[in-house]
Design an enzyme around this catalytic site. Structure first.
Site, PDB file in Angstrom:
ATOM      1  N   ASP A 214      -0.133  -0.999  -4.829  1.00  0.00           N
ATOM      2  CA  ASP A 214      -1.476  -0.427  -4.860  1.00  0.00           C
ATOM      3  C   ASP A 214      -1.423   1.007  -4.358  1.00  0.00           C
ATOM      4  OD1 ASP A 214      -4.135   0.134  -4.857  1.00  0.00           O
ATOM      5  OD2 ASP A 214      -4.697  -1.342  -3.347  1.00  0.00           O
TER       6      ASP A 214
ATOM      7  N   LYS B 205     -14.331  -6.258  -6.675  1.00  0.00           N
ATOM      8  CA  LYS B 205     -14.655  -6.341  -5.250  1.00  0.00           C
ATOM      9  C   LYS B 205     -16.163  -6.397  -5.088  1.00  0.00           C
ATOM     10  CE  LYS B 205     -10.516  -3.919  -3.630  1.00  0.00           C
ATOM     11  NZ  LYS B 205      -9.972  -2.699  -2.973  1.00  0.00           N
TER      12      LYS B 205
ATOM     13  N   GLU C  24      -1.364  -0.857  -9.379  1.00  0.00           N
ATOM     14  CA  GLU C  24      -2.815  -0.811  -9.209  1.00  0.00           C
ATOM     15  C   GLU C  24      -3.307   0.599  -8.903  1.00  0.00           C
ATOM     16  OE1 GLU C  24      -6.195  -2.900  -6.309  1.00  0.00           O
ATOM     17  OE2 GLU C  24      -4.160  -3.730  -6.427  1.00  0.00           O
TER      18      GLU C  24
ATOM     19  N   ASP D 270      -8.776  -0.617 -10.081  1.00  0.00           N
ATOM     20  CA  ASP D 270      -9.519  -1.055  -8.902  1.00  0.00           C
ATOM     21  C   ASP D 270     -10.687  -0.113  -8.661  1.00  0.00           C
ATOM     22  OD1 ASP D 270     -10.544  -1.809  -6.468  1.00  0.00           O
ATOM     23  OD2 ASP D 270      -8.708  -1.541  -5.331  1.00  0.00           O
TER      24      ASP D 270
ATOM     25  N   LYS E  38       0.851  -1.178   0.000  1.00  0.00           N
ATOM     26  CA  LYS E  38       0.000   0.000   0.000  1.00  0.00           C
ATOM     27  C   LYS E  38       0.893   1.236   0.000  1.00  0.00           C
ATOM     28  CE  LYS E  38      -4.262  -1.646   0.289  1.00  0.00           C
ATOM     29  NZ  LYS E  38      -5.324  -1.314  -0.694  1.00  0.00           N
TER      30      LYS E  38
END
Length: 370
Positions: free
Chosen positions: A191, A267, A218, A243, A163
């Site tokens: 990400d 998701k 991402e 995403d 992250k």
């Protein structure tokens, strides 16, 4: 069969340590659990983990929508009519995919239990046997992230998701530090959670990261800037994943038409549940794009639902559903054989819900029934 009762529980799941991403830091994870009962006496569970920055839904608002809008209109409906269930919910209220996802999951769980089959058999049957589990690194100093990465690799993890997204210059240092510590054999996925904002910042950062040989990048830019994703994809060799920019069919159409990404992160909380996620996976497969099922850091309930989608769809090549590994107390018993996940063949979502733990973690609950 018909739905006769729906209970809604607002809970807070305790984390072993804070979870930090580009736009928020969580000391615990607010979640909503739904418990669906049918006239056959079977019970199914679903989960909603809202994210204000991704779908525009809040924990409090999602509870209210479930209690006052969605749950009442599903009473008396047949839970096995998945398409009709979504049509009824969509006619009642626009958007709110996280709230709809909770009821969608509960339908798959209860119907699987009624028929005595796993939920993946309701989605076309099992395709994959197992997936490797990726460890997710929260944003921290380069040294801390590198040390945690090394510790996880030593435990058997073969891939890491970093992250980043608070500052591009610092993010480059973080990524370089992790790559240097774990070597070239470990897959590193980055990400950004929209944190690099635009294509120019992203391209500058990626130029410095060419030697890091990332597995993929991402969502570096703002969710709605599909054109920036197109530009970035055309100028970097690293595979690009969307995403936050993918919520439902409309965005998937645009992503496919513009060839805006190499991979998509589906998701359940963004698209509305297991049934819509299956449809997105079919679209991606027809377009020759790889998919993964990602997470909003759900409990065993939401994570199990995501795994059932992933295991049933050919286009799924990775999963990132590690919420249960981050909680010091969970409401279910989803089992991980770290560094792999292998689903069982129990009916429905295949997990047992700990009613006592659910009660202990509940902040508020309400019920609607026929």
């Amino acid at each position: 069969m018909k739905i006769t009762e729906i209970e809604v529980f607002a809970i807070r799941l305790p984390l072993y340590e804070p979870f930090v991403i580009s736009y928020a830091s969580y000391s615990d994870m607010p979640s909503i659990i739904v418990k669906m009962t049918t006239d056959t006496g079977h019970v199914g569970y679903g989960e909603a983990v809202a994210d204000d920055h991704v779908t525009g839904e809040s924990w409090e608002g999602t509870f209210a929508v479930l209690r006052h809008t969605l749950a009442p209109i599903l009473l008396g409906e047949n839970p096995s009519r998945f398409g009709k269930i979504h049509e009824v919910m969509d006619q009642a209220i626009y958007g709110v995919p996280t709230a709809k996802a909770a009821l969608d999951m509960a339908c798959f769980d209860v119907v699987g239990k009624i028929y005595g089959i796993p939920a993946y058999d309701l989605l076309g049957g099992r395709y994959h046997e197992k997936f490797p589990v990726t460890h997710v690194l929260s944003i921290a100093s380069p040294e801390h992230m590198a040390q945690e990465a090394a510790e996880r690799v030593a435990l058997g993890y073969s891939s890491l998701k970093m992250k980043v997204g608070t500052n591009a210059v610092e993010d480059v240092k973080r990524i370089q530090a992790v790559r240097e510590r774990v070597g070239k054999e470990t897959a590193i996925r980055v990400d950004v959670n929209q944190g690099w904002v635009n294509s120019s910042t992203t391209l500058q950062a990626m130029k410095q990261l060419e030697s890091c040989e990332l597995d993929w990048l991402e969502q570096p830019v703002k969710a709605d800037d599909i054109d920036a994703m197109v530009e970035i994809k055309s100028k970097i060799a690293t595979p690009l994943m969307v995403d936050e920019g993918l919520r439902g069919v409309r965005e998937m159409r645009e992503i496919i038409a513009k060839r805006a990404a190499d991979k998509v992160n589906i998701k359940l909380m963004k698209c509305g549940g297991m049934y819509p996620a299956m449809k997105l996976a079919h679209m991606a497969e027809m377009a020759g794009m790889e998919c993964q099922v990602g997470s909003m850091v759900e409990s065993s309930i939401g994570s199990a639902a995501g795994f059932h989608v992933a295991f049933s769809q050919k286009a799924m090549t990775s999963v990132e559903l590690t919420g249960p590994l981050k909680f010091s107390k969970d409401v279910g018993n989803l089992h991980y054989d770290v560094p792999f996940i292998e689903l069982n063949e129990k009916p429905g979502l295949g997990i047992d819900v700990d009613e006592q733990a659910l009660e202990e973690l509940t902040v508020r609950k309400e019920k609607v029934s026929l």
